[in-house]
Scaffold this active site. Structure first.
Site, mmCIF file in Angstrom:
data_model
loop_
_atom_site.group_PDB
_atom_site.id
_atom_site.type_symbol
_atom_site.label_atom_id
_atom_site.label_comp_id
_atom_site.label_asym_id
_atom_site.label_seq_id
_atom_site.Cartn_x
_atom_site.Cartn_y
_atom_site.Cartn_z
ATOM 1 N N HIS A 102 -7.189 6.607 13.794
ATOM 2 C CA HIS A 102 -6.352 6.416 12.603
ATOM 3 C C HIS A 102 -6.825 7.305 11.464
ATOM 4 C CE1 HIS A 102 -4.365 2.223 13.350
ATOM 5 N NE2 HIS A 102 -3.803 3.198 14.032
ATOM 6 N N GLN A 114 0.815 -1.204 0.000
ATOM 7 C CA GLN A 114 0.000 0.000 0.000
ATOM 8 C C GLN A 114 0.855 1.264 0.000
ATOM 9 O OE1 GLN A 114 -2.738 -0.823 3.352
ATOM 10 N NE2 GLN A 114 -4.383 -0.718 1.858
ATOM 11 N N HIS A 166 -11.799 0.090 8.482
ATOM 12 C CA HIS A 166 -10.429 -0.009 7.976
ATOM 13 C C HIS A 166 -10.293 0.538 6.554
ATOM 14 C CE1 HIS A 166 -9.352 -2.017 11.602
ATOM 15 N NE2 HIS A 166 -10.167 -3.030 11.372
ATOM 16 N N LEU A 167 -11.270 0.265 5.714
ATOM 17 C CA LEU A 167 -11.213 0.815 4.363
ATOM 18 C C LEU A 167 -11.334 2.332 4.385
ATOM 19 C CD1 LEU A 167 -10.972 0.253 1.358
ATOM 20 C CD2 LEU A 167 -13.456 -0.034 1.271
ATOM 21 N N ALA A 168 -12.073 2.868 5.341
ATOM 22 C CA ALA A 168 -12.206 4.323 5.452
ATOM 23 C C ALA A 168 -10.834 4.971 5.638
ATOM 24 C CB ALA A 168 -13.118 4.672 6.627
ATOM 25 N N ASP A 169 -10.003 4.414 6.506
ATOM 26 C CA ASP A 169 -8.651 4.947 6.693
ATOM 27 C C ASP A 169 -7.886 5.000 5.381
ATOM 28 O OD1 ASP A 169 -9.267 4.940 9.363
ATOM 29 O OD2 ASP A 169 -8.077 3.168 9.852
ATOM 30 N N GLN A 170 -8.087 3.959 4.565
ATOM 31 C CA GLN A 170 -7.251 3.766 3.383
ATOM 32 C C GLN A 170 -7.756 4.479 2.132
ATOM 33 O OE1 GLN A 170 -7.164 -0.524 3.392
ATOM 34 N NE2 GLN A 170 -6.541 -0.492 5.526
#
Length: 339
Positions: free
Chosen positions: A307, A100, A282-286
């Site tokens: 995060h 990533q 978790h996808l929101a962070d990314q």
């Protein structure tokens, strides 16, 4: 060259990885101090060091302080060179976190690239290879990213030993995308992965998930993977709505009953389903970083995590965007990235 002074004390390795990515994409260097200072083992661990070394290898960048345990790092970015690269973590450190870090830099290169990464593919504190394949990359394709990841072998914590190969095409222009509504529910499926462990462990996990999430037998899958360097167990739930796909993962631990692993995972899935948000935690962070590079985007999420907020603050230092996060009812937040 512009150089930023960054404080790494307010977050974990994600702040460093985001800074490396943004430095490669914007040409802005940085010095980060207090890297992972609040963690039980502060400073650079193997996967963080590999991310720094990989960023240097693909671009001719220079890094000062790139040693295990270092809490300060200065990074002067060079120009990214597309090509064929291999990086070995040598441990169960997450290959996905290193990948990533590199992906956005390769999107902006002038030709396709291939990256082979050896190490952990299924780690409790990182996105799994399955998450990257089935949730992260499909979401990024809506932004205009063209990349694929192939899992060659599984690497479970703590032994590692897995391998993935990523192929990345250059993206002439990213698109502003919205992930506001997920649409009607299409399917929910659970899969238990086992390496060198009794199949009964996976069956117990799946029985709990079937009961807690109301899944029929044909939605429960048990897979024994080719034995990795060490034993391992991961259990996943794939949630597909008409407009979005999420993947949730739990991991077996020594001394932790299989039923407890599945109960925790079911609670995460239920929280997401009940929230009516499109994007899970978790996808929101990314999504923030690629949306910033695209010049904008928005989504709804079920958790405004520390995060997410710390990553947003760092991104705003590199890219001329504003990131707003506002509550939108119980367990639902609206996040907007705007130039």
């Amino acid at each position: 060259m512009d150089m930023l002074e960054l404080d790494g004390r307010g977050g974990g390795g994600q702040l460093l990885r985001s800074a490396l990515t943004l430095a490669l994409c914007t040409g802005t260097g940085f010095t980060m101090r207090g890297i992972r200072a609040a963690r039980p083992r502060p400073g650079l661990m193997r996967q963080h060091l590999t991310a720094v070394q990989a960023a240097c290898a693909i671009s001719g960048s220079e890094a000062t302080g790139a040693t295990l345990g270092s809490t300060d790092l200065t990074f002067v970015p060079g120009a990214v060179v597309p090509g064929d690269y291999t990086f070995a973590l040598g441990t169960a450190g997450s290959t996905m976190l290193v990948l990533q870090t590199l992906l956005p830099a390769f999107w902006r290169a002038g030709a396709s690239s291939r990256v082979r990464l050896e190490g952990g593919t299924h780690n409790p504190m990182a996105p799994s290879a399955d998450f990257i394949q089935h949730a992260y990359l499909p979401a990024l394709r809506r932004i205009g990213v063209c990349a694929d990841v192939a899992l060659e072998s599984h690497g479970f914590y703590p032994a590692g030993g897995g391998a993935v190969v990523a192929t990345i095409e250059p993206c002439p222009g990213l698109q502003v995308a919205a992930f506001g509504e997920r649409g009607p529910l299409v399917s929910v499926e659970a899969t238990a992965l086992l390496s060198a462990l009794a199949a009964s462990i996976g069956r117990r996990e799946l029985a709990v998930l079937g009961k807690r999430l109301g899944l029929a037998e044909d939605r429960l899958h048990l897979h024994s993977v080719r034995p990795a360097v060490g034993p391992g167990n991961a259990v996943m739930v794939r949630v597909e709505h008409a407009g979005h796909v999420e993947l949730f993962t739990g991991y077996g631990e020594r001394g932790l009953p299989a039923e407890k692993v599945a109960e925790r995972l079911a609670a995460q899935v239920r929280h997401y389903l009940d929230s009516q948000a499109c994007v899970a935690e978790h996808l929101a962070d990314q999504l923030l970083l690629p949306m910033a590079l695209a010049g904008g985007g928005k989504f709804t999420t079920c958790v405004a995590s520390d995060h997410l907020l710390s990553n947003a603050a760092l991104i705003e230092k590199f890219v001329a965007v504003e990131i707003d996060c506002e509550p939108d009812g119980p367990d639902r937040w609206r996040v907007r990235v705007a130039a």
